[in-house]
Design an enzyme around this catalytic site. Sequence first.
Site, PDB file in Angstrom:
ATOM      1  N   MET A  10      20.236  27.129   8.166  1.00 19.81           N
ATOM      2  CA  MET A  10      20.683  28.353   7.474  1.00 19.81           C
ATOM      3  C   MET A  10      19.872  29.566   7.912  1.00 19.81           C
ATOM      4  O   MET A  10      19.109  30.129   7.121  1.00 19.81           O
ATOM      5  CB  MET A  10      20.576  28.141   5.952  1.00 19.81           C
ATOM      6  CG  MET A  10      21.441  26.996   5.439  1.00 19.81           C
ATOM      7  SD  MET A  10      21.091  26.535   3.721  1.00 19.81           S
ATOM      8  CE  MET A  10      19.660  25.487   3.924  1.00 19.81           C
ATOM      9  N   THR A  83      14.924  28.702   4.377  1.00 23.02           N
ATOM     10  CA  THR A  83      15.664  29.930   4.151  1.00 23.02           C
ATOM     11  C   THR A  83      15.130  30.555   2.874  1.00 23.02           C
ATOM     12  O   THR A  83      14.594  29.847   2.018  1.00 23.02           O
ATOM     13  CB  THR A  83      17.174  29.655   3.999  1.00 23.02           C
ATOM     14  OG1 THR A  83      17.844  30.839   3.558  1.00 23.02           O
ATOM     15  CG2 THR A  83      17.437  28.556   2.992  1.00 23.02           C
ATOM     16  N   ASN A  84      15.272  31.863   2.732  1.00 24.06           N
ATOM     17  CA  ASN A  84      14.860  32.526   1.500  1.00 24.06           C
ATOM     18  C   ASN A  84      15.956  32.485   0.446  1.00 24.06           C
ATOM     19  O   ASN A  84      15.756  32.027  -0.682  1.00 24.06           O
ATOM     20  CB  ASN A  84      14.482  33.984   1.780  1.00 24.06           C
ATOM     21  CG  ASN A  84      13.133  34.137   2.439  1.00 24.06           C
ATOM     22  OD1 ASN A  84      12.115  34.292   1.788  1.00 24.06           O
ATOM     23  ND2 ASN A  84      13.117  34.101   3.770  1.00 24.06           N
ATOM     24  N   CYS A 197      13.819  37.375   4.650  1.00 19.27           N
ATOM     25  CA  CYS A 197      14.883  36.642   5.337  1.00 19.27           C
ATOM     26  C   CYS A 197      14.198  36.034   6.544  1.00 19.27           C
ATOM     27  O   CYS A 197      13.486  36.751   7.274  1.00 19.27           O
ATOM     28  CB  CYS A 197      16.027  37.563   5.754  1.00 19.27           C
ATOM     29  SG  CYS A 197      17.188  36.798   6.912  1.00 19.27           S
ATOM     30  N   THR A 198      14.354  34.754   6.776  1.00 13.82           N
ATOM     31  CA  THR A 198      13.580  34.093   7.821  1.00 13.82           C
ATOM     32  C   THR A 198      13.909  34.593   9.224  1.00 13.82           C
ATOM     33  O   THR A 198      13.168  34.331  10.166  1.00 13.82           O
ATOM     34  CB  THR A 198      13.760  32.561   7.749  1.00 13.82           C
ATOM     35  OG1 THR A 198      15.143  32.247   7.543  1.00 13.82           O
ATOM     36  CG2 THR A 198      12.953  31.990   6.594  1.00 13.82           C
ATOM     37  N   GLU A 199      15.018  35.344   9.363  1.00 16.08           N
ATOM     38  CA  GLU A 199      15.345  35.924  10.670  1.00 16.08           C
ATOM     39  C   GLU A 199      14.749  37.323  10.862  1.00 16.08           C
ATOM     40  O   GLU A 199      14.638  37.802  11.998  1.00 16.08           O
ATOM     41  CB  GLU A 199      16.866  36.008  10.859  1.00 16.08           C
ATOM     42  CG  GLU A 199      17.537  34.700  11.259  1.00 16.08           C
ATOM     43  CD  GLU A 199      17.697  33.749  10.101  1.00 16.08           C
ATOM     44  OE1 GLU A 199      17.902  32.541  10.348  1.00 16.08           O
ATOM     45  OE2 GLU A 199      17.604  34.187   8.939  1.00 16.08           O
TER      46      GLU A 199
END
Length: 238
Positions: A10, A83-84, A197-199
């Site tokens: 995700m 994921t957050n 957000c992990t991205e």
Amino acid sequence: MKTIGLIGGMGWESSKVYYERINKKANEVLGGSHSARIIMVSVDFAEIEKLTHANNWDAIGEIVASSAKQLERAGADIVLLCTNLIHIVSEVIIENISIPFLHIADATGEAIQKQKLKKILLLGTKHTMEKDFYIKTLEDIYELEVVIPNAEDRAVIHAIIYEELLKNKFTKTSKKTILKIIKKAQLEGVEGVILGCTELPMLIKETDVTIPTFDTGNIHANKAVIMTTNTQEYYENV
């Protein structure tokens, strides 16, 4: 070292980064040729994305809870959600497993406390910024003043995450836009920024801003390694 269970997919890019970071941290802590003991269950993000847009959190909870139970059956000693946003259903995971679940907001709150900061900007998807599953932990447990962007800026960040970052697109225009939002908040007194957000850390680097940034995925991964290794002396100095 105990076994870390990861619920990934995700998106898969951030899950890949979790795997890399956990192994690097394990080697840093344990030395030699050590790597981490990891089990991963990766979901199909298209299904999660569709349910997210439909606000069907119950269905998402069922999917990730099933993944968590699968990890426990496979021998994981702790579970992380890579994921957050999907931590919005973390209570469902906790209710369905007997092993510890490491919440990303707890790991992040601890990291901010260590730097003795109080007023923090939170960036992420609209749900992460607007719902209380993340902010409540930071405010109630870690006594932080959490600031979020205005409605227009929240919509812009949300679109960048879903239309670009989760599709592995990282543009200079989007980077400039988010840096402008951070600068605006900085002028209003924020002392640091949570890249929730992990991205986002793939777009915004620590060197791009003049206040501390908190890469939630990295913090989460590091905390998992500390919790699953018998290195108390190292833990006390982290």
